[in-house]
Design a protein around this motif. Structure first.
Motif, PDB file in Angstrom:
ATOM      1  N   VAL A 158      -3.763   1.356  -2.263  1.00  0.00           N
ATOM      2  CA  VAL A 158      -4.136   2.614  -1.610  1.00  0.00           C
ATOM      3  C   VAL A 158      -3.810   2.557  -0.117  1.00  0.00           C
ATOM      4  CG1 VAL A 158      -6.024   4.197  -1.057  1.00  0.00           C
ATOM      5  CG2 VAL A 158      -5.927   3.094  -3.305  1.00  0.00           C
ATOM      6  N   ALA A 159      -2.949   3.472   0.309  1.00  0.00           N
ATOM      7  CA  ALA A 159      -2.593   3.584   1.726  1.00  0.00           C
ATOM      8  C   ALA A 159      -3.406   4.677   2.407  1.00  0.00           C
ATOM      9  CB  ALA A 159      -1.107   3.889   1.868  1.00  0.00           C
ATOM     10  N   TYR A 160      -3.736   5.736   1.660  1.00  0.00           N
ATOM     11  CA  TYR A 160      -4.487   6.871   2.191  1.00  0.00           C
ATOM     12  C   TYR A 160      -5.540   7.301   1.179  1.00  0.00           C
ATOM     13  CZ  TYR A 160      -0.587   7.556   5.442  1.00  0.00           C
ATOM     14  OH  TYR A 160       0.369   7.383   6.407  1.00  0.00           O
ATOM     15  N   CYS A 192     -10.829  -0.986  -0.147  1.00  0.00           N
ATOM     16  CA  CYS A 192      -9.459  -0.806   0.356  1.00  0.00           C
ATOM     17  C   CYS A 192      -9.525  -0.581   1.865  1.00  0.00           C
ATOM     18  CB  CYS A 192      -8.731   0.321  -0.369  1.00  0.00           C
ATOM     19  SG  CYS A 192      -9.629   1.877  -0.542  1.00  0.00           S
ATOM     20  N   ALA A 204       0.857  -1.174   0.000  1.00  0.00           N
ATOM     21  CA  ALA A 204       0.000   0.000   0.000  1.00  0.00           C
ATOM     22  C   ALA A 204       0.900   1.233   0.000  1.00  0.00           C
ATOM     23  CB  ALA A 204      -0.925  -0.007   1.212  1.00  0.00           C
ATOM     24  N   ALA A 232      -6.799   1.174   4.037  1.00  0.00           N
ATOM     25  CA  ALA A 232      -6.456   2.575   3.776  1.00  0.00           C
ATOM     26  C   ALA A 232      -6.866   3.460   4.946  1.00  0.00           C
ATOM     27  CB  ALA A 232      -7.136   3.052   2.497  1.00  0.00           C
TER      28      ALA A 232
END
Length: 116
Positions: free
Chosen positions: A47-49, A72, A6, A75
């Motif tokens: 997707v991390a954020y 996600c 991510a 996230a």
């Protein structure tokens, strides 16, 4: 095979000028950046954020929050908006956004937001 790392900051906004600041913060943290008006179709494993600009995308709340949770779930979700738009900030909180900030708070936190 899906990307298991991510490393993407997804910025949901209509503000091109502010997007450059978010892009810079993501780059400083060695993260990828994607600017979009809506949650994109396709794989969101990287997707991390997810950052939601309530001044231009408040109508996405709460539907996008549920979609993020299913597509996600790892996230980190952040929403921000003008401090005078209390109803939009509260609607984001009520929709389940874990981090809701005023634009000033978000801007102040941006240099270190993606670090650590």
């Amino acid at each position: 095979m899906a990307n298991t790392t991510a490393d993407l900051v997804l910025f949901l906004s209509g503000d091109l000028m502010f997007a450059s600041r978010v892009r810079g913060a993501a780059a400083n943290a060695e993260l990828q950046f994607k600017f979009s008006g809506n949650l994109p179709a396709g794989d969101l494993d990287s997707v991390a954020y997810v950052i939601i600009d309530l001044s231009t995308r408040s109508k996405l709340i709460p539907d996008v929050v549920a979609e993020i949770a299913s597509r996600c779930p790892a996230a980190k979700v952040i929403a921000y908006g003008p401090h005078v738009q209390v109803n939009q900030l509260n609607a984001a909180r009520q929709a389940g956004v874990p981090t809701v900030m005023t634009r000033g708070q978000f801007d102040a936190a941006l240099p270190s937001l993606f670090v650590g």
